[in-house]
Design a protein around this motif. Structure first.
Motif, PDB file in Angstrom:
ATOM      1  N   VAL A  51       0.820  -1.077  -0.067  1.00 49.80           N
ATOM      2  CA  VAL A  51       0.023  -0.022  -0.024  1.00 49.80           C
ATOM      3  C   VAL A  51       0.737   1.196  -0.091  1.00 49.80           C
ATOM      4  O   VAL A  51       1.860   1.196   0.740  1.00 49.80           O
ATOM      5  CB  VAL A  51      -1.039  -0.137   1.261  1.00 49.80           C
ATOM      6  CG1 VAL A  51      -1.883   1.301   1.425  1.00 49.80           C
ATOM      7  CG2 VAL A  51      -2.002  -1.255   1.171  1.00 49.80           C
ATOM      8  N   GLY A  52       0.609   2.122  -1.100  1.00 51.33           N
ATOM      9  CA  GLY A  52       1.468   3.366  -0.750  1.00 51.33           C
ATOM     10  C   GLY A  52       0.441   4.674  -0.780  1.00 51.33           C
ATOM     11  O   GLY A  52      -0.753   4.453  -1.393  1.00 51.33           O
ATOM     12  N   ARG A  53       0.953   5.665  -0.199  1.00 51.12           N
ATOM     13  CA  ARG A  53       0.405   6.893  -0.152  1.00 51.12           C
ATOM     14  C   ARG A  53       0.774   7.675  -1.309  1.00 51.12           C
ATOM     15  O   ARG A  53       2.023   7.985  -1.613  1.00 51.12           O
ATOM     16  CB  ARG A  53       0.624   7.669   1.197  1.00 51.12           C
ATOM     17  CG  ARG A  53      -0.271   9.167   1.214  1.00 51.12           C
ATOM     18  CD  ARG A  53       0.066   9.730   2.518  1.00 51.12           C
ATOM     19  NE  ARG A  53      -0.268  11.247   2.597  1.00 51.12           N
ATOM     20  CZ  ARG A  53      -1.534  11.268   3.188  1.00 51.12           C
ATOM     21  NH1 ARG A  53      -2.127  10.271   3.870  1.00 51.12           N
ATOM     22  NH2 ARG A  53      -2.136  12.417   3.127  1.00 51.12           N
ATOM     23  N   VAL A  54      -0.393   8.308  -2.193  1.00 54.03           N
ATOM     24  CA  VAL A  54      -0.052   9.229  -3.278  1.00 54.03           C
ATOM     25  C   VAL A  54       0.564  10.552  -2.875  1.00 54.03           C
ATOM     26  O   VAL A  54      -0.078  11.043  -2.017  1.00 54.03           O
ATOM     27  CB  VAL A  54      -1.063   9.422  -4.116  1.00 54.03           C
ATOM     28  CG1 VAL A  54      -0.844  10.158  -5.382  1.00 54.03           C
ATOM     29  CG2 VAL A  54      -1.597   7.899  -4.467  1.00 54.03           C
ATOM     30  N   GLU A  55       1.955  10.709  -3.098  1.00 59.33           N
ATOM     31  CA  GLU A  55       2.454  12.109  -2.997  1.00 59.33           C
ATOM     32  C   GLU A  55       2.387  13.217  -3.975  1.00 59.33           C
ATOM     33  O   GLU A  55       2.145  14.413  -3.776  1.00 59.33           O
ATOM     34  CB  GLU A  55       3.899  12.043  -2.745  1.00 59.33           C
ATOM     35  CG  GLU A  55       4.134  10.746  -1.436  1.00 59.33           C
ATOM     36  CD  GLU A  55       3.777  11.237  -0.116  1.00 59.33           C
ATOM     37  OE1 GLU A  55       3.345  12.254   0.017  1.00 59.33           O
ATOM     38  OE2 GLU A  55       3.701  10.681   0.818  1.00 59.33           O
ATOM     39  N   ALA A  56       2.290  12.464  -5.358  1.00 59.61           N
ATOM     40  CA  ALA A  56       2.023  13.312  -6.355  1.00 59.61           C
ATOM     41  C   ALA A  56       1.654  12.292  -7.455  1.00 59.61           C
ATOM     42  O   ALA A  56       1.967  11.420  -7.576  1.00 59.61           O
ATOM     43  CB  ALA A  56       3.418  14.066  -6.848  1.00 59.61           C
ATOM     44  N   LEU A  57       1.020  13.056  -8.579  1.00 58.55           N
ATOM     45  CA  LEU A  57       0.564  12.228  -9.922  1.00 58.55           C
ATOM     46  C   LEU A  57       0.234  13.080 -11.006  1.00 58.55           C
ATOM     47  O   LEU A  57       0.321  14.537 -10.714  1.00 58.55           O
ATOM     48  CB  LEU A  57      -0.587  11.553  -9.380  1.00 58.55           C
ATOM     49  CG  LEU A  57      -1.881  12.245  -9.146  1.00 58.55           C
ATOM     50  CD1 LEU A  57      -3.153  11.162  -9.156  1.00 58.55           C
ATOM     51  CD2 LEU A  57      -1.957  13.129  -8.212  1.00 58.55           C
ATOM     52  N   GLY A  58       0.329  12.753 -12.022  1.00 54.54           N
ATOM     53  CA  GLY A  58       0.028  13.450 -13.354  1.00 54.54           C
ATOM     54  C   GLY A  58      -0.388  12.713 -14.466  1.00 54.54           C
ATOM     55  O   GLY A  58      -0.117  11.509 -14.512  1.00 54.54           O
ATOM     56  N   ALA A  59      -0.941  13.380 -15.527  1.00 56.44           N
ATOM     57  CA  ALA A  59      -1.534  12.431 -16.641  1.00 56.44           C
ATOM     58  C   ALA A  59      -1.561  13.375 -17.941  1.00 56.44           C
ATOM     59  O   ALA A  59      -1.670  14.423 -17.591  1.00 56.44           O
ATOM     60  CB  ALA A  59      -2.747  11.839 -16.406  1.00 56.44           C
ATOM     61  N   VAL A  60      -1.368  12.805 -19.110  1.00 62.72           N
ATOM     62  CA  VAL A  60      -1.869  13.480 -20.161  1.00 62.72           C
ATOM     63  C   VAL A  60      -3.358  13.423 -20.666  1.00 62.72           C
ATOM     64  O   VAL A  60      -4.055  12.423 -20.119  1.00 62.72           O
ATOM     65  CB  VAL A  60      -1.017  13.028 -21.438  1.00 62.72           C
ATOM     66  CG1 VAL A  60       0.666  13.199 -21.257  1.00 62.72           C
ATOM     67  CG2 VAL A  60      -1.042  11.344 -21.635  1.00 62.72           C
ATOM     68  N   GLU A  61      -3.970  14.292 -21.268  1.00 62.22           N
ATOM     69  CA  GLU A  61      -5.049  14.169 -21.558  1.00 62.22           C
ATOM     70  C   GLU A  61      -5.857  13.200 -22.597  1.00 62.22           C
ATOM     71  O   GLU A  61      -6.756  12.881 -22.827  1.00 62.22           O
ATOM     72  CB  GLU A  61      -5.820  15.672 -22.013  1.00 62.22           C
ATOM     73  CG  GLU A  61      -5.706  16.587 -20.885  1.00 62.22           C
ATOM     74  CD  GLU A  61      -6.593  16.105 -19.778  1.00 62.22           C
ATOM     75  OE1 GLU A  61      -7.576  15.555 -19.860  1.00 62.22           O
ATOM     76  OE2 GLU A  61      -5.929  16.210 -18.424  1.00 62.22           O
ATOM     77  N   GLU A  62      -4.656  12.839 -23.531  1.00 62.27           N
ATOM     78  CA  GLU A  62      -4.863  11.784 -24.724  1.00 62.27           C
ATOM     79  C   GLU A  62      -4.139  10.662 -24.694  1.00 62.27           C
ATOM     80  O   GLU A  62      -3.053  10.586 -23.857  1.00 62.27           O
ATOM     81  CB  GLU A  62      -4.576  12.799 -26.035  1.00 62.27           C
ATOM     82  CG  GLU A  62      -5.675  13.768 -26.292  1.00 62.27           C
ATOM     83  CD  GLU A  62      -5.290  14.480 -27.456  1.00 62.27           C
ATOM     84  OE1 GLU A  62      -4.390  14.162 -28.280  1.00 62.27           O
ATOM     85  OE2 GLU A  62      -6.008  15.476 -27.820  1.00 62.27           O
ATOM     86  N   GLY A  63      -4.501   9.664 -25.275  1.00 61.80           N
ATOM     87  CA  GLY A  63      -3.656   8.378 -25.563  1.00 61.80           C
ATOM     88  C   GLY A  63      -4.756   7.158 -25.032  1.00 61.80           C
ATOM     89  O   GLY A  63      -5.522   7.438 -24.088  1.00 61.80           O
TER      90      GLY A  63
END
Length: 200
Positions: A172-184
């Motif tokens: 189990v991990g705590r999310v510290e940062a995240l990101g994504a592109v809009e397409e794909g």
């Protein structure tokens, strides 16, 4: 709109008004023991894989970095776990040679693969090879775990708990940062093969 805490409090008030218990005693922990040589598995492992292979999943590369450099492994068994706090989970075989390095680092980055990244996944599925040869990456913003170039989404995490699950571990991990592109489009794994997803 009522938040999670408000909904929980409302549910507790309703149960109390109806005379229902709002808490239960925890169940006793089951006794653990090793399986004896003369004990048969409850089902055929090949049949287990065949049937479970009908469940299509996304594909990720779980990466970390330490004194020995970057490392990672291909992982299908990844899931969102909690919104508040933000938690994710992945499962890893106890025999994994990559897991001890992830555990030592205490951090990881989940790189969600896109359609067309099947070869990258295959490279990370090979044990003992230099998985990062020719792979472009940059440190994730909080933990520094490798964030691979060209992936549709990434999730930077710190390990908060590890549970046993048969021949695997549940991390189990705590999310510290995240990101994504809009397409794909995502990379999908189904019945031993990679594929894509097309909406209709």
């Amino acid at each position: 709109m009522m938040g999670h805490a408000g909904m929980a409090a409302s549910a507790v008030r309703h149960l109390r008004a109806a005379g229902a218990p709002t808490a239960v005693e925890p169940l006793p922990r089951p006794a653990l023991r090793a399986v004896r040589e003369d004990e048969r598995a409850p089902l055929d492992p090949a049949e287990f894989r065949r049937v479970l292979g009908h469940f299509a999943s996304g594909v990720t590369l779980v990466t970390t970095s330490g004194d020995a450099g970057p490392t990672g492994f291909a992982c299908q068994s990844f899931a969102s776990l909690s919104l508040d706090p933000p938690l994710v989970a992945f499962m890893v075989a106890r025999t994994s040679t990559t897991w001890p390095r992830i555990a030592a680092a205490g951090t990881f980055c989940v790189n969600i693969l896109g359609a067309g990244q099947g070869e990258l996944c295959r490279a990370f599925a090979v044990s003992g090879a230099d998985k990062f040869a020719g792979v472009e990456w940059s440190p994730a913003p909080v933990t520094g775990a490798p964030r691979l170039a060209g992936v549709p989404a990434w999730i930077d995490c710190t390990i908060t708990a590890v549970h046993t699950g048969g021949d695997h571990l549940i991390v189990v991990g705590r999310v510290e940062a995240l990101g994504a592109v809009e397409e794909g489009e995502p990379l999908v794994f189904h019945r031993g093969r990679f594929g894509g997803f097309s909406g209709g």
